[in-house]
Design an enzyme around this catalytic site. Structure first.
Site, short mmCIF file in Angstrom:
data_model
loop_
_atom_site.label_atom_id
_atom_site.label_comp_id
_atom_site.label_asym_id
_atom_site.label_seq_id
_atom_site.Cartn_x
_atom_site.Cartn_y
_atom_site.Cartn_z
N TYR A 11 -9.45 -4.85 14.07
CA TYR A 11 -8.93 -4.56 12.98
C TYR A 11 -8.81 -5.70 11.93
CZ TYR A 11 -5.74 -3.01 9.31
OH TYR A 11 -5.05 -2.42 8.12
N GLU A 28 -19.24 21.65 -16.11
CA GLU A 28 -19.80 20.16 -16.61
C GLU A 28 -18.70 19.43 -15.63
OE1 GLU A 28 -21.28 20.86 -20.93
OE2 GLU A 28 -19.12 20.23 -20.54
N ASN A 85 -1.90 -0.93 13.60
CA ASN A 85 -3.04 -0.77 13.56
C ASN A 85 -3.64 0.60 14.12
OD1 ASN A 85 -3.35 -3.45 12.85
ND2 ASN A 85 -4.28 -4.18 14.58
N SER A 143 0.76 -1.34 0.08
CA SER A 143 0.14 -0.08 -0.04
C SER A 143 0.82 1.29 0.02
CB SER A 143 -0.86 0.19 1.22
OG SER A 143 -0.12 0.10 2.26
N SER A 185 -14.13 24.12 -29.17
CA SER A 185 -14.68 22.65 -30.01
C SER A 185 -13.23 22.47 -30.96
CB SER A 185 -15.87 22.63 -30.49
OG SER A 185 -16.06 21.81 -31.56
N HIS A 214 -39.57 23.34 -11.18
CA HIS A 214 -39.67 22.30 -12.43
C HIS A 214 -38.95 22.72 -13.45
CE1 HIS A 214 -42.68 20.17 -9.91
NE2 HIS A 214 -42.92 21.21 -9.33
N GLN A 219 -7.35 -1.73 4.86
CA GLN A 219 -6.37 -1.18 3.90
C GLN A 219 -7.09 -0.40 2.55
OE1 GLN A 219 -2.82 -3.52 2.47
NE2 GLN A 219 -3.50 -2.93 0.42
N LYS A 223 -17.93 27.55 -30.87
CA LYS A 223 -18.37 26.96 -29.32
C LYS A 223 -17.32 27.45 -28.17
CE LYS A 223 -20.79 24.23 -28.30
NZ LYS A 223 -20.51 22.73 -28.50
#
Length: 484
Positions: free
Chosen positions: A335, A308, A128, A41, A295, A174, A340, A301
């Site tokens: 543990y 986004e 731990n 790890s 674009s 709405h 991990q 564009k």
């Protein structure tokens, strides 16, 4: 140099060296290659280095107070830990392919500097309680940075709101025109959401400020150590009262991921609105070139990529929460190696927020508002109908009757292709006897905004009151994040 690839990042490590393990005494042979590769790890938990070393210094001092390190040994230990931290920062010391995790690598570095003395630091603690402590320290530190970035976004939204407190905009339900609102009021709605996010993080910190160090593997230690003193030195408010819970608990990580997921939801909502506002259909705002893209095929564009991406990144934040909850579900005390998997979702969430928040703040602070377009469409869709119904209520008409009369008037307008204020006195009376010529007095947008002056309303004066109150709250949030 070899490279260990993680899911989201790569850490460069050095080749060579005898495998360094913290647990091999009772084993006659080393782990299979497949197990070693599965267990490693260090390629993602290496970022915990400063927190692990911070906890190690505190642990060394506790060992000294317990008589398990002499004053001279403590001085050498602290000096070696300081030197190791410098070496880690400069890249002089790096994990090797043989290091299982950050703790293993740092113990190797300590042994290289101190010989057998470095092995004394392991007394009274386990990986731990180390990792549970390190992750809390890491998150408590980074949450303050996240809050600072949220404050920058709040500040950008409030600056725009102050400029546009008197700017009328179509308020929607709405995604249909409903009632005119101050555009500043709408921007402040997002500030309130982010302010709640910060309040949750500040409240989260109270529960995260519990130190697991001293819990050992699960049962504490028979050595005369003082976890309370360690907790105080590391900036925690208390030491964990139950050693088993301390090493097994990842509530603090899951709760952080929930808070972050809510931030993601709020960023996504703001991003969605900005995408709409910038569209040709709305044309409410124009984004600064620095926060837009073009674009590869269409020269005209101007794309709202920041908005986004903010909307899209929320999926990662929500997914990381789901990943954590799924890992934790059904784990027995204490543990388990499943844990991990607690770090990568946390690290990815921190990285994602610190990447997205400055970009969204920059987008908001630089966007230009088309006030003429916004105000011109504020009353579209018979958006002043509610003001008309409320006028009738003030004249003593039951709201049920007022609602029905104005509803009939809207139908008349649709059939005859006219607006509410364009209906003749005669035709008003035909629709309903309640609709007298004076009803036209409320059929204007500035008046509709000004009339909503109750607490929390969209009247420009109330918007300015909101800004003043929010500035005070945001200043307090910023002060908390900075520790002042």
């Amino acid at each position: 140099m070899a490279r260990i690839a993680g899911d989201e990042e790569e850490t460069t490590v050095s080749d060579g060296g005898k495998p360094m393990r913290l647990w091999g005494g009772r084993f006659e042979s080393g782990p299979a290659d497949a197990l070693a590769r599965l267990s490693v790890s260090v390629h993602f938990d290496w970022r915990l280095v400063p927190y692990d070393l911070m906890a190690s210094r505190a642990h060394a001092r506790v060992l000294n107070r317990a008589g398990l390190l002499t004053d001279e040994e403590l001085e050498r230990m602290i000096g070696a830990l300081d030197d190791l931290e410098t070496a880690c920062k400069t890249g002089e010391f790096r994990p090797t392919v043989a290091d299982e995790d950050v703790h293993t690598a740092l113990e190797r570095g300590l042994l290289e500097r101190l010989g057998s003395l470095g092995g004394k630091l392991r007394a009274g603690r386990s990986r731990n309680d180390q990792i549970a402590t390190d992750l809390r320290l890491y998150l408590r530190d980074h949450v303050r940075t996240i809050i600072s970035r949220l404050v920058e976004l709040e500040t950008a939204l409030m600056a725009q709101a102050a400029t546009h407190a008197d700017t009328a905009a179509p308020g929607m339900t709405h995604l249909q025109h409903a009632q005119p609102v101050s555009f500043g009021h709408q921007l402040l709605a997002h500030v309130h959401a982010f302010a709640r996010d910060i309040d949750r993080l500040i409240d989260w910190d109270k529960r995260a400020a519990i130190s697991p160090l001293g819990s050992g593997a699960l049962a504490g230690s028979s050595l005369p150590l003082d976890p309370v003193v360690v907790a105080e030195e590391l900036g925690f408010s208390a030491a964990a009262p139950n050693s088993m819970d301390a090493v097994a608990d990842r509530d603090f990580a899951a709760e952080f991921l929930f808070d972050a997921a809510m931030i993601g939801v709020h960023l996504s909502r703001l991003g969605e609105e900005i995408v709409l506002w910038a569209s040709q259909e709305f044309r409410w705002i124009e984004m600064d070139d620095a926060y837009s893209t073009g674009s590869s095929i269409m020269p005209q564009k101007k794309n709202p990529d920041v908005a986004e991406l903010a909307r899209g990144k929320s999926g990662r934040l929500i997914g990381n929460l789901m990943s954590m909850l799924t890992v934790l579900k059904g784990l027995p005390l204490t543990y388990n190696r499943d844990l991990q998997e607690d770090k990568e979702p946390v690290f990815d969430t921190v990285d994602t927020l610190l990447l997205v928040l400055p970009a969204v703040a920059g987008l908001v602070s630089t966007m230009r508002v088309n006030t003429a377009r916004m105000s011109a469409t504020a009353s579209d869709g018979f958006a002043l109908a509610t003001d008309l119904a409320e006028l009738l209520v003030r004249k003593g008409v039951a709201f049920r009757d007022a609602h029905e009369a104005v509803g009939h008037l809207v139908v008349y307008c649709q059939v005859n292709d006219v607006d509410l204020g364009e209906v003749s006195d005669e035709d008003l009376a035909k629709v309903s006897p309640h609709l007298t010529p004076d009803v036209r007095d409320v059929l204007n947008v500035p008046g509709a905004l000004a009339a909503r002056k109750a607490h929390g309303g969209t009247a420009p004066d109330r918007v300015r009151d909101q800004i003043a109150a929010l500035r005070e709250a945001v200043d307090a949030q910023a002060a908390w994040a900075s520790g002042s």
